[in-house]
Design a protein around this motif. Sequence first.
Motif, PDB file in Angstrom:
ATOM      1  N   ARG A  42       0.834  -1.202   0.000  1.00  0.00           N
ATOM      2  CA  ARG A  42       0.000   0.000   0.000  1.00  0.00           C
ATOM      3  C   ARG A  42       0.865   1.246   0.000  1.00  0.00           C
ATOM      4  NH1 ARG A  42      -4.292   2.023   4.639  1.00  0.00           N
ATOM      5  NH2 ARG A  42      -5.284   3.608   3.343  1.00  0.00           N
ATOM      6  N   LEU A  43       1.926   1.233   0.785  1.00  0.00           N
ATOM      7  CA  LEU A  43       2.761   2.405   0.960  1.00  0.00           C
ATOM      8  C   LEU A  43       3.499   2.803  -0.320  1.00  0.00           C
ATOM      9  CD1 LEU A  43       4.066   4.516   2.879  1.00  0.00           C
ATOM     10  CD2 LEU A  43       5.846   2.809   3.315  1.00  0.00           C
ATOM     11  N   TYR A  44       4.288   1.905  -0.854  1.00  0.00           N
ATOM     12  CA  TYR A  44       5.193   2.282  -1.938  1.00  0.00           C
ATOM     13  C   TYR A  44       4.503   2.618  -3.260  1.00  0.00           C
ATOM     14  CZ  TYR A  44       8.864   1.433   1.356  1.00  0.00           C
ATOM     15  OH  TYR A  44       9.680   1.518   2.461  1.00  0.00           O
ATOM     16  N   PRO A  45       3.441   1.923  -3.657  1.00  0.00           N
ATOM     17  CA  PRO A  45       2.732   2.369  -4.863  1.00  0.00           C
ATOM     18  C   PRO A  45       2.137   3.776  -4.714  1.00  0.00           C
ATOM     19  CG  PRO A  45       2.161   0.105  -4.381  1.00  0.00           C
ATOM     20  CD  PRO A  45       2.943   0.618  -3.203  1.00  0.00           C
ATOM     21  N   ASN A  46       1.666   4.104  -3.512  1.00  0.00           N
ATOM     22  CA  ASN A  46       1.117   5.442  -3.288  1.00  0.00           C
ATOM     23  C   ASN A  46       2.212   6.498  -3.264  1.00  0.00           C
ATOM     24  OD1 ASN A  46      -1.941   5.484  -2.873  1.00  0.00           O
ATOM     25  ND2 ASN A  46      -1.310   3.663  -1.741  1.00  0.00           N
TER      26      ASN A  46
END
Length: 96
Positions: A42-46
Amino acid sequence: MYDLTGFQRDLLYVIAGYDEPHGLAIKDALEEYYEGEIHHGRLYPNLDTLVEKGLVEKGKKDRRTNVYNVTKRGRRELEARREWEDQYLGESTIRA
């Protein structure tokens, strides 16, 4: 900024509050706020979305660690958001 998700806005605020934070520092801050685990998926794609939109710059601290900074455009967007919020949440409109 209107086209960002709430999570992406929160990411932007957290990055703005630190000096060149790395992904795990951002993750830790969000986990404290959300009171739960933030998965890497969730963190890195965002974070990448914020980079693609020109709101955040991604740099290298070392071979394994990226650091993030809010761009000038990102700061302008944050300021515009604050002004927009203030028209609804300013001191004169908040009632206890």
